[in-house]
Structures are given as C-alpha cells and as structure tokens.
Design an enzyme around this catalytic site. Structure first.
Site, PDB file in Angstrom:
ATOM      1  N   HIS A 162      37.247  51.335  78.987  1.00 58.77           N
ATOM      2  CA  HIS A 162      37.242  52.555  79.808  1.00 58.77           C
ATOM      3  C   HIS A 162      37.493  52.268  81.294  1.00 58.77           C
ATOM      4  O   HIS A 162      38.313  52.923  81.931  1.00 58.77           O
ATOM      5  CB  HIS A 162      35.904  53.301  79.670  1.00 58.77           C
ATOM      6  CG  HIS A 162      35.518  53.611  78.258  1.00 58.77           C
ATOM      7  ND1 HIS A 162      36.443  53.962  77.299  1.00 58.77           N
ATOM      8  CD2 HIS A 162      34.319  53.650  77.625  1.00 58.77           C
ATOM      9  CE1 HIS A 162      35.823  54.188  76.147  1.00 58.77           C
ATOM     10  NE2 HIS A 162      34.532  53.995  76.319  1.00 58.77           N
TER      11      HIS A 162
ATOM     12  N   LYS B 145      40.045  62.491  78.529  1.00 60.00           N
ATOM     13  CA  LYS B 145      39.250  63.382  79.381  1.00 60.00           C
ATOM     14  C   LYS B 145      40.194  64.138  80.325  1.00 60.00           C
ATOM     15  O   LYS B 145      41.084  63.539  80.923  1.00 60.00           O
ATOM     16  CB  LYS B 145      38.209  62.585  80.180  1.00 60.00           C
ATOM     17  CG  LYS B 145      37.092  62.030  79.291  1.00 60.00           C
ATOM     18  CD  LYS B 145      36.040  61.324  80.119  1.00 60.00           C
ATOM     19  CE  LYS B 145      35.056  60.571  79.238  1.00 60.00           C
ATOM     20  NZ  LYS B 145      33.888  61.328  78.856  1.00 60.00           N
TER      21      LYS B 145
ATOM     22  N   ASP C 122      31.854  46.728  75.906  1.00 61.77           N
ATOM     23  CA  ASP C 122      31.719  48.132  75.501  1.00 61.77           C
ATOM     24  C   ASP C 122      32.396  49.079  76.495  1.00 61.77           C
ATOM     25  O   ASP C 122      32.916  50.119  76.092  1.00 61.77           O
ATOM     26  CB  ASP C 122      30.214  48.471  75.408  1.00 61.77           C
ATOM     27  CG  ASP C 122      29.950  49.836  74.801  1.00 61.77           C
ATOM     28  OD1 ASP C 122      30.618  50.178  73.801  1.00 61.77           O
ATOM     29  OD2 ASP C 122      29.065  50.557  75.307  1.00 61.77           O
TER      30      ASP C 122
ATOM     31  N   GLU D 289      25.624  55.717  83.265  1.00 65.63           N
ATOM     32  CA  GLU D 289      25.004  56.544  82.225  1.00 65.63           C
ATOM     33  C   GLU D 289      23.503  56.570  82.477  1.00 65.63           C
ATOM     34  O   GLU D 289      22.929  55.562  82.898  1.00 65.63           O
ATOM     35  CB  GLU D 289      25.247  55.932  80.856  1.00 65.63           C
ATOM     36  CG  GLU D 289      26.698  55.878  80.466  1.00 65.63           C
ATOM     37  CD  GLU D 289      26.862  55.397  79.036  1.00 65.63           C
ATOM     38  OE1 GLU D 289      26.816  56.228  78.129  1.00 65.63           O
ATOM     39  OE2 GLU D 289      26.993  54.172  78.835  1.00 65.63           O
TER      40      GLU D 289
ATOM     41  N   LYS E  87      37.685  51.840  68.891  1.00 68.26           N
ATOM     42  CA  LYS E  87      37.093  50.648  69.449  1.00 68.26           C
ATOM     43  C   LYS E  87      35.777  50.361  68.730  1.00 68.26           C
ATOM     44  O   LYS E  87      35.213  51.309  68.182  1.00 68.26           O
ATOM     45  CB  LYS E  87      36.905  50.786  70.959  1.00 68.26           C
ATOM     46  CG  LYS E  87      35.823  51.788  71.367  1.00 68.26           C
ATOM     47  CD  LYS E  87      35.753  51.935  72.851  1.00 68.26           C
ATOM     48  CE  LYS E  87      34.754  51.013  73.470  1.00 68.26           C
ATOM     49  NZ  LYS E  87      33.363  51.494  73.441  1.00 68.26           N
TER      50      LYS E  87
ATOM     51  N   ARG F  16      31.034  56.182  51.185  1.00 66.04           N
ATOM     52  CA  ARG F  16      30.616  55.460  49.971  1.00 66.04           C
ATOM     53  C   ARG F  16      29.682  56.278  49.092  1.00 66.04           C
ATOM     54  O   ARG F  16      29.524  55.975  47.899  1.00 66.04           O
ATOM     55  CB  ARG F  16      29.915  54.159  50.362  1.00 66.04           C
ATOM     56  CG  ARG F  16      30.877  53.161  51.016  1.00 66.04           C
ATOM     57  CD  ARG F  16      30.109  52.001  51.591  1.00 66.04           C
ATOM     58  NE  ARG F  16      29.530  51.204  50.526  1.00 66.04           N
ATOM     59  CZ  ARG F  16      30.005  50.025  50.131  1.00 66.04           C
ATOM     60  NH1 ARG F  16      31.049  49.510  50.716  1.00 66.04           N
ATOM     61  NH2 ARG F  16      29.420  49.366  49.158  1.00 66.04           N
TER      62      ARG F  16
ATOM     63  N   LYS G 103      23.842  51.298  81.659  1.00 67.05           N
ATOM     64  CA  LYS G 103      23.002  52.281  80.972  1.00 67.05           C
ATOM     65  C   LYS G 103      21.685  52.387  81.729  1.00 67.05           C
ATOM     66  O   LYS G 103      21.302  51.477  82.445  1.00 67.05           O
ATOM     67  CB  LYS G 103      22.751  51.848  79.531  1.00 67.05           C
ATOM     68  CG  LYS G 103      24.037  51.838  78.702  1.00 67.05           C
ATOM     69  CD  LYS G 103      23.777  51.977  77.230  1.00 67.05           C
ATOM     70  CE  LYS G 103      25.059  51.920  76.420  1.00 67.05           C
ATOM     71  NZ  LYS G 103      25.868  53.139  76.488  1.00 67.05           N
TER      72      LYS G 103
END
Ligand code: BG6
Length: 488
Positions: free
Chosen positions: A240, A182, A235, A216, A148, A51, A340
């Site tokens: 995944h 991957k 998520d 993670e 996604k 934008r 996480k």
C-alpha cells in the site's frame, strides 16, 4: 460508473475462499453494491467455493447471518437482496482434488466470461491453476484475481508469479492492492495531472520532503495467526505505501492506458535507493505496541493479543526514510510510516515545500511554511498551508489553510475500493492492478530491509497503544529538520 448493457456476455465470478473472511467482509458486500447499482452483467452468477459440505439453504443461511452486517444499512433493500441471493451459488471444493473441479465446471455457464478470484493462501494457487487448466476451465477470456500477500520476499513472489503464469497470460492477471481502488488514491492522479499549478513545483528543489502516513487505530484483532509471520513491512509498506509513493512520485504517464501508468510506477520502484545494513540501522524504525488506550478504552499490548507467540518480535509499526535516485527527487527525503494501534485512523500524504530563501519578516521562521496535505481517509480533503498576516498592528504571520473539502464538493455516491476494483476486473481494466514487474521491484527494495533487521538482530521498540509510535520515529524526521504532521 457506466452500467453494463444487455449485450455484455454472461459472467461467472468464482471465488475460491468464498466463505472466508475476505469474501464475507469485502467481496460479497462489494458485489451486492455492484448488483444494486446495475454494474454486473445481466447474466452474472457468483460462485462461492469452500470446503464445507453445505446444501444451498445452509449456505444461504450463512450468507444471511454473516454478510448482511457488512453492508451499509441504507443500501439494503429486500427485493434487491433477494435478487442478489438468486445470483449466488455454492460449490464444495477441495483445491487438491481434480474431481471437484469437474463438478465446478458443471456449475459454470456455457460461453460465460470467467473471473477466478483467489482469496486463499498463495500455497493453493498452483493446485487451483493446475486443476482449472486440467478441467478445461481456462480460456483466453478468463481472468484471475490474486489477493495479497503475494509472497513474503522476492523469491517467493517470483515463484507465485511463475506458477500463476503457467496458466494465465499477464494480461489476464489482476493483482489486487485495494489502496489503488480507493477514490481518494485515484483522485491523487487527477490532483497531479489534471491541474497545471502543481506540476512545475513537484520536484526537487521546490519540494523539501514528502511524508506518507497510513495510521490505523485498530490492533491486530483476531488476525495474529497471519500477522505474526508477516509484520507491518510486508503487510503495508511493501504494497500500500509503496503504491501511494509511486503515484506521488511518478512521471506523468503518456495516457491512462494500464501499461503507460504501470511503466511509470515501475520506474519509481526501480529508482528507490537500495538500503545497506548501515542504512537500515539509521533510516528505519520498527515498533510494537504495548498496552495503552485506544478510542477511550484500554487496549492490550501486541504481545497479549490472542495467538501471538511469546516473545514475538514482529513489528506492528514501521517508519523509514527513503530516497528516489532520479533527477526529479534527488536529495528529497521521503518518509513512510504505518502502524497499528496508533493515535487515530488516518492516511495522509504531506508535501513539504522548500524553505523561504530569505525572510523579511522578523520573528518568523524561514522553514517550510507551505505544505500540501492530502488526507485520504477517514475523510477526504486537500489543504494547502499558506502564511497569512495576523490581523492587528505589526507584521505577525500565522499559517492558515486553503481547504478543499472533497466530500462536500461532490454529492455522488463513493464506491468502496473492492466494488470499484471488481468492476474493473469485470470490464478488463488493468490500470489499477499491479503488474508482475512492479510487484517484484517492490519486493526487491524491501528484501534488504527485512534482511538488515535480521542481521542487526533488531528488536522492535515498544510504543504505547494510542500514541504515534516510538520516539525514534520522530527523531528520524528531526534529523532532517522535519516533523510528522500529527495535528488534526
Ligand atoms: C490490509 C492489511 O491490506 O489493509 C491490514 O492486511 C490493514 O492489516 C488493511 O488493516 C488496511 O486497509 P484500510 O482500507 O482499512 O486502510
């Protein structure tokens, strides 16, 4: 990877959200690497759309400032970088204004293959499709790449698919799940179907359980604006982890043809046993990290991260027990776990083989001595845990690992997931992209879990940043006589 030859038609790679986070961190660095390794058609133009009313020099200054840091220093070479910048174009666009698309049309090369990468919120997909169509910019050779999150439940995923399906045929739609790009994940197919020794044992009752962990060490960082409305289930698990599960659990496909592989993955997703509210209560664990330490430094709790609303009950951790209702996997519990701010970054699949029927070695447990551990990241290796005799007198047994270190076995360059997938898009290879029915089947299984948590008024359990998640996650395994593999 095969390089493209001179007869390949010109290509316009058009990135909506072209100066956004994903484009800066992943797409443009991946395209630079593809350019560097001669994997882009000779006449490729990359159009970043945004934008901002930038002139070309302002756009290039932005790229120089933001993108370079995401490219491996060793791969940076001034002449190649310059020739990459020559391919880049910037067009100011407001996705709601049809005039802007006419302007975009003028920047595209006549007769080129067109790839439209929608790295924007899905709420813009309809407008973009409508205006591309209205400006006559979609033809039978055009492709669209969807990032996604593709929906937040089955109904919204269907709506997105319907909208995009108005302008593109299914064979033109590339739904990205970067885990499928991957190297290690693609190698899983080879492990299973390129070797004869595992397949006869790859089933119940020879396999006792399967665990898939995607851990993670990072927290939510600056993404809470997106993440707080999403959570770990949407998520990570919906896409995944379920995709990894599909590759582990699917029947051998008849070929590597895109639909042959996707048909088998779809069967796995459709065979997942639906969870009732009672199953959700007993077979799932949600967690949220509280303050702790990560990588030797103190780490905030999720609730203290920027832009997290007070009292948020978004989960940053999920562990669950699933079942696949088919002959191969009957009675084999499948444990999925992601989070996480866990103890370390580690993605791993552990296949736990059956207990010994009987042992002649006193003091030695019968339980699951053999495990196949497939480490996907950060390093790539496969270990088969076997029992061996401890040297010395007596018959004491100890587990040892047969190690296959794929990183030292191969010296070839490993392309990043996005680079590999973008080359697949350019070459029109759909095998490693999700088909509409797969995406919807994954949502159909996740929806009752999300609804179950709501009905139960489930609050995520606190876990300390830097740990392996709430204690309830270990208890979930212990009830089946298993434990998460957490040693290095
Ligand atoms: C993304 C998620 O899809 O995958 C992120 O939105 C997550 O929250 C990321 O951090 C993990 O990917 P990788 O490749 O770092 O394991």
């Amino acid at each position: 990877m095969n390089n493209l030859n001179a007869s390949t038609p010109p290509l316009d790679m058009v990135i909506f959200g072209g100066v956004g986070d994903l484009s800066v961190r992943k797409l443009l660095p991946a395209l630079y690497m593809a350019h560097r390794h001669n994997n882009l058609p000779a006449q490729t133009r990359i159009h970043a759309l945004g934008r901002q009313p930038w002139r070309r020099d302002e756009f290039l200054a932005f790229i120089q400032d933001k993108v370079v840091g995401f490219i491996d220093e060793a791969a940076m070479q001034a002449p190649l970088w310059q020739s990459f910048l020559d391919r880049l174009h910037y067009t100011t666009i407001d996705a709601t204004r049809s005039e802007d698309f006419a302007h975009l049309g003028q920047a595209l090369q006549p007769g080129a293959d067109r790839v439209y990468y929608l790295a924007t919120a899905p709420s813009l997909f309809t407008q973009i499709g409508k205006h591309l169509h209205g400006a006559g910019l979609i033809d039978a050779r055009s492709r669209v790449v969807l990032e996604k999150p593709l929906g937040h439940d089955l109904a919204s995923a269907r709506q997105i698919n319907d909208e995009v399906g108005r302008y593109f045929e299914e064979a033109q739609i590339f739904r990205i799940d970067h885990y499928l790009g991957k190297e290690t994940v693609q190698n899983l197919m080879v492990l299973r179907f390129g070797n004869s020794i595992f397949e006869p044992l790859w089933r119940s009752p020879h396999i006792k359980s399967i665990q898939i962990t995607v851990a993670e060490s990072v927290g939510v960082g600056s993404r809470a604006g997106f993440y707080d409305g999403t959570g770990a289930m949407r998520d990570m698990i919906q896409n995944h982890l379920l995709q990894l599960l599909c590759i582990v659990a699917m029947e051998p496909p008849v070929s590597l043809d895109a639909d042959a592989v996707r048909d088998e993955k779809l069967k796995v997703l459709r065979s997942l046993r639906p969870m009732s509210v009672a199953d959700v209560a007993s077979n799932t664990v949600r967690g949220q990290y509280s303050a702790g330490a990560s990588g030797g430094e103190s780490a905030k709790g999720y609730a203290q991260e920027d832009h997290v609303p007070p009292g948020s009950s978004t989960e940053t951790f999920v562990a669950l027990k699933a079942h696949i209702n088919n002959w191969r996997w009957a009675n084999v519990p499948i444990f999925l776990r992601t989070g996480k701010r866990l103890a370390e970054r580690r993605s791993e699949i552990v296949i736990e083989f059956a207990d010994l029927p009987f042992t002649i070695f006193s003091d030695t447990p019968r339980q699951s001595v053999n495990r196949l551990m497939i480490r996907l990241q950060p390093e790539e290796h496969v270990q088969l845990q076997m029992m061996a005799k401890e040297p010395g007198s007596g018959m004491r047994l100890r587990p040892v690992n047969l190690n296959l270190d794929l990183e030292s076995a191969f010296t070839e360059r490993r392309a990043e997931a996005y680079e590999r997938l973008l080359i697949d898009v350019i070459k029109g290879r759909l095998t490693h992209f999700m088909r509409r029915d797969e995406l919807e089947a994954a949502w159909a299984w996740c929806d009752p879990i999300l609804q179950g948590w709501q009905q139960l008024g489930d609050k995520p359990k606190a876990y300390t940043a830097g740990s392996w998640g709430p204690a309830a996650s270990s208890a979930l395994m212990a009830r089946e006589g298993s434990a998460w593999v957490e040693e290095a």
